[in-house]
Design a protein around this motif. Structure first.
Motif, PDB file in Angstrom:
ATOM      1  N   LYS A  37      -7.567 -59.486  53.139  1.00  0.00           N
ATOM      2  CA  LYS A  37      -6.332 -60.004  52.549  1.00  0.00           C
ATOM      3  C   LYS A  37      -5.788 -61.173  53.357  1.00  0.00           C
ATOM      4  N   ASN A  67      -5.132 -64.675  51.614  1.00  0.00           N
ATOM      5  CA  ASN A  67      -3.813 -65.322  51.642  1.00  0.00           C
ATOM      6  C   ASN A  67      -3.863 -66.739  52.187  1.00  0.00           C
ATOM      7  N   LYS A  73      -7.471 -55.093  54.783  1.00  0.00           N
ATOM      8  CA  LYS A  73      -6.331 -55.891  55.221  1.00  0.00           C
ATOM      9  C   LYS A  73      -6.797 -57.196  55.873  1.00  0.00           C
TER      10      LYS A  73
END
Length: 266
Positions: free
Chosen positions: A173, A177, A170
Motif C-alpha cells: 500500500k 500510494n 501494508k
C-alpha cells in the motif's frame, strides 16, 4: 516519402500528429516507471522474511537493525529510479528527433542526432525546476519519502506483534500510494525532454528561427499567458527556440510548441 511542407498549415499538422503520438508514448513510459521502481517491493518483502522467526513475527530487539537495512532499500530505489528516469529522458529525446525529421522530410547525420540528444539529456538532468530541484534531488525526495513510510509501517507492525504476512500488504500500500508521484515525475521529465528536443532540433537545423506556443488541452493560466504573449513583436505566442521557459511552464503541462515555417523553405 514525407510530404513536402509548403504551408504553415502543413507544418502545424505535422506537430499536432506528433503530439498525439507522443501522448501514447508518455503513457507507456509512466507505466514502465511505476513497474520498474515498484520492483523494490520484492526486496522489502525478502528483507522482512530474513528478520522474521519461523512464526513470521519479527522480535522487537531486531527493529533497529532492520530499520538500518532500509538504507539499502532506499539506495536501491534511488539508483533504480535514476536509471529509469534518465532512460525515459533519452528515449523521449530520440523519439522526438526521429518524429521531427520524419515529419519534415529532413535528414540528420549520426553526429547531429547524437549532439541533439546529448544536449537534451544534459539539460533535462541538470535543469532546476520550479521546485528549485534537479532530477537527482527529485529522485532522492521520492526514495526518502517511501523509506520514511516503510519505516513507520514496519516499526508499528513489529510493536504490535504483526507477522510479516500482515505487514506485506501494508508495504504494498505504501508503494501504491506513491504511484501518482512516480507517474507525475516520469511524465514531467519526459515532457521536458520532448520539448527540449523540439528546441534543440530547431537550433541544429539553422533554419527554424521561431516557434509557436500552443496552450494545450487543459489551457492552464501559465500556458494561456504564454500563448498570448508577444515577446519579440512577431505575434502572440511566437518565441525563440532557445526560450527554455516554454519547455516546462508548470507541472503536468499540456501545452506544446510547433515550428513557424520560414519562407526560405518554400
Amino acid at each position: 516519402m514525407a510530404k513536402v511542407l509548403t504551408t504553415q498549415a502543413d507544418m502545424d499538422a505535422v506537430f499536432r500528429k506528433m503530439e498525439r503520438d507522443y501522448g501514447a508514448l508518455t503513457k507507456k513510459q509512466q507505466a514502465y516507471a511505476i513497474k520498474e521502481i515498484g520492483r523494490i517491493r520484492g526486496e522489502t518483502a525478502e528483507m522482512l522474511a530474513d528478520f522474521a522467526d519461523t512464526d513470521g513475527v519479527i522480535k522487537q530487539q531486531r527493529t533497529a537493525r532492520l530499520l538500518r537495512e532500509l538504507d539499502v532499500i532506499e539506495a536501491s530505489l534511488r539508483s533504480n529510479g535514476t536509471i529509469v528516469l534518465e532512460g525515459i529522458i533519452g528515449d523521449s529525446s530520440e523519439w522526438t528527433t526521429r518524429a521531427i525529421t520524419a515529419g519534415m522530410g529532413v535528414t540528420l547525420s549520426a553526429t547531429q542526432f547524437d549532439r541533439i540528444n546529448k544536449h537534451v539529456v544534459r539539460y533535462a538532468v541538470e535543469r532546476f525546476g520550479e521546485d528549485g530541484l534537479v532530477l537527482s534531488d527529485r529522485v532522492w525526495g521520492l526514495s526518502g519519502g517511501i523509506r520514511d513510510e516503510l519505516s513507520t509501517v514496519i516499526r508499528t507492525g513489529i510493536i504490535r506483534g504483526d507477522g510479516i504476512n500482515a505487514m506485506i500488504p501494508k508495504i504494498r500500500k505504501v508503494y501504491d500510494n506513491e504511484t501518482w508521484k512516480i507517474r507525475r515525475l516520469a511524465r514531467n521529465e519526459s515532457v521536458t525532454a520532448h520539448r527540449a528536443a523540439i528546441g534543440y532540433n530547431a537550433q541544429e537545423s539553422g533554419l527554424v528561427k521561431w516557434v509557436q506556443f500552443h496552450a494545450g488541452v487543459k489551457k492552464s493560466k501559465p500556458c494561456v499567458a504564454l500563448s498570448e504573449e508577444d515577446r519579440y513583436g512577431k505575434g502572440t505566442g511566437i518565441f525563440s527556440p532557445v526560450d527554455t521557459d516554454l519547455w516546462m511552464p508548470h507541472v503536468n503541462c499540456t501545452g506544446y510548441s510547433s515550428y513557424v515555417l520560414d519562407e526560405r523553405w518554400l
